[in-house]
Design an enzyme around this catalytic site. Structure first.
Site, PDB file in Angstrom:
ATOM      1  N   ALA A  28      47.860  38.484  31.750  1.00 24.98           N
ATOM      2  CA  ALA A  28      46.827  37.709  31.066  1.00 24.98           C
ATOM      3  C   ALA A  28      45.674  37.479  32.031  1.00 24.98           C
ATOM      4  CB  ALA A  28      47.404  36.379  30.583  1.00 24.98           C
ATOM      5  N   TYR A  29      44.536  37.108  31.472  1.00 25.70           N
ATOM      6  CA  TYR A  29      43.318  36.972  32.264  1.00 25.70           C
ATOM      7  C   TYR A  29      42.819  35.539  32.252  1.00 25.70           C
ATOM      8  CZ  TYR A  29      43.622  41.888  32.724  1.00 25.70           C
ATOM      9  OH  TYR A  29      44.088  43.128  33.053  1.00 25.70           O
ATOM     10  N   LEU A  30      42.540  35.050  33.438  1.00 29.19           N
ATOM     11  CA  LEU A  30      41.934  33.729  33.596  1.00 29.19           C
ATOM     12  C   LEU A  30      40.421  33.853  33.541  1.00 29.19           C
ATOM     13  CD1 LEU A  30      44.224  32.451  36.483  1.00 29.19           C
ATOM     14  CD2 LEU A  30      44.476  32.040  34.030  1.00 29.19           C
TER      15      LEU A  30
END
Length: 155
Positions: A27-29
């Site tokens: 996942a991407y912050l």
């Protein structure tokens, strides 16, 4: 420094499921710059990637399972899930990483090859089964996939 080429695979080799593999969740912050969290098997990482298509800086830092879970709750966009298969590419000394996606991108298959330098990457001739080279378009970068693209593509 990460130097890699990426290909959109329509039909993987029939024996790919016998290759060593691990499940991946990522996942991407943030996507500019790329700040990603990843669970690969029982290992957890925070990764920073600079801008670029063929070459870019990449830094991986280990995370605990607790830190990963905490950051996952803060992720933007789609959490990507896939199984990564790895196999040597003949006698080239290179390895193909074949990502078979599940979840939102069920049916998407990408092949990636990392290279020691740009010259080797640019001179690389892929096996026919690799399909279309999507390295320079950026359309199948995982950070872009996390934002959502129409899938499967409409004909």
């Amino acid at each position: 420094m990460e130097i890699e080429r990426k290909y959109l695979v329509e039909v993987p080799p029939a024996d790919h499921e016998t290759w060593p593999s691990q499940p991946i969740q990522q996942a991407y912050l943030c996507t500019e710059p790329v700040v990603r969290i990843r669970r690969e098997g029982d290992a957890f990482y925070l990764t920073y990637k600079s801008k670029g298509l063929l070459s870019r800086e990449e830094y991986n830092l280990p995370l605990t399972a607790e830190a990963y879970a905490h950051l996952l709750a803060k992720a933007d966009g789609i959490v990507l899930t896939k199984r990564r298969y790895r196999a040597p590419l003949g006698d080239t000394g290179l390895t193909v990483e074949l990502d078979v996606f599940s979840g939102v991108y069920q049916g998407l298959i990408l092949a990636e090859v990392e290279f020691p330098d740009e010259e080797t990457a640019l001179a690389f001739t892929p096996p026919e089964w690799f399909g279309r080279d999507v390295t320079f378009s950026g359309e199948y970068q995982n950070s872009r996939l996390s934002k959502g693209i129409p899938w499967p593509p409409q004909a």
